[in-house]
Design a protein around this motif. Sequence first.
Motif, PDB file in Angstrom:
ATOM      1  N   ASN A 142     116.001 111.152  61.524  1.00 49.66           N
ATOM      2  CA  ASN A 142     116.484 110.876  62.874  1.00 49.66           C
ATOM      3  C   ASN A 142     115.258 110.592  63.738  1.00 49.66           C
ATOM      4  O   ASN A 142     114.595 111.497  64.247  1.00 49.66           O
ATOM      5  CB  ASN A 142     117.273 112.070  63.407  1.00 49.66           C
ATOM      6  CG  ASN A 142     118.579 112.274  62.692  1.00 49.66           C
ATOM      7  OD1 ASN A 142     119.567 111.592  62.966  1.00 49.66           O
ATOM      8  ND2 ASN A 142     118.608 113.219  61.749  1.00 49.66           N
ATOM      9  N   SER A 146     117.079 108.960  68.809  1.00 58.47           N
ATOM     10  CA  SER A 146     118.310 109.551  68.263  1.00 58.47           C
ATOM     11  C   SER A 146     118.904 110.550  69.249  1.00 58.47           C
ATOM     12  O   SER A 146     118.224 111.474  69.704  1.00 58.47           O
ATOM     13  CB  SER A 146     118.016 110.266  66.935  1.00 58.47           C
ATOM     14  OG  SER A 146     117.567 109.362  65.955  1.00 58.47           O
ATOM     15  N   ALA A 150     124.225 112.009  67.167  1.00 50.08           N
ATOM     16  CA  ALA A 150     124.064 111.001  66.107  1.00 50.08           C
ATOM     17  C   ALA A 150     124.659 111.495  64.796  1.00 50.08           C
ATOM     18  O   ALA A 150     124.395 112.614  64.358  1.00 50.08           O
ATOM     19  CB  ALA A 150     122.586 110.664  65.920  1.00 50.08           C
ATOM     20  N   GLY A 184     122.836 113.162  60.171  1.00 52.17           N
ATOM     21  CA  GLY A 184     122.623 112.955  61.595  1.00 52.17           C
ATOM     22  C   GLY A 184     122.264 114.225  62.331  1.00 52.17           C
ATOM     23  O   GLY A 184     122.383 115.340  61.810  1.00 52.17           O
TER      24      GLY A 184
END
Length: 242
Positions: A142, A146, A150, A184
């Motif tokens: 990430n 980000s 996310a 994420g």
Amino acid sequence: MKRIITDDAASLAETGARQLAEALAEEPALVAAIATGNSPIALYERLAELRAAGEVDAGQMTAVQLDSYIGTPDDDPRSLWDWMRRAFVAPMGLTDAQVLRFAADPEDPEAECARMGTELEAAGGLGLAVVGLGPNGHLGFNEPGSAPGALTRPVELSPESLQSNAAYWQGGIESVPRRAMTLGLAPLLSARRILLVVSGAHKHEILRRAVEGPVSEDCPASWLQRCPQATVIADRAAWEGA
């Protein structure tokens, strides 16, 4: 965010291993994201020693791959899965059924990331996320920019990530894949426990920025400041820059 500063890398490994062992004792069917990279390797070695001594039972846990280069099959020397297998999966005696991982070279990375997200959600989310700290503050892959929401997705690697990862492979920066898949920030930040493991004076500036600087997309690790379940374990070299 809680902070634990250890005297050296050896005590960092001991402290981190004990934290992970505690999480397994409290939640035997722990679902844990496992970072590769240099900082957590000694932690995993110490955890495997605790398992061999009968102090840790990993028989019900699930290890989740944090990130994966796109276009690197399992027999590629750059494979992050092979690194995870050697550093954690094999030493902890995990079976294939105890691993949730990205397909090595999917035809559709978007669909593969969606599958990972769905399976992780079906498993109840992460009980633990073990993460390192990238040179630009990334968690997993990430990268800066980000947002905390996310999702698991394909990403383009930043120049800082390419340069950092070039040290691990022959051929230098030109050998590093440009694209990857990563869990994420949303699933990582919602883990019931988060361990940020940081070692070495070269991480001092970005560690202080992550822990004490402004919380923003410019340094994705700074989002951990808003996570009371997060613990940063750093050796004194990383914390003091010496």
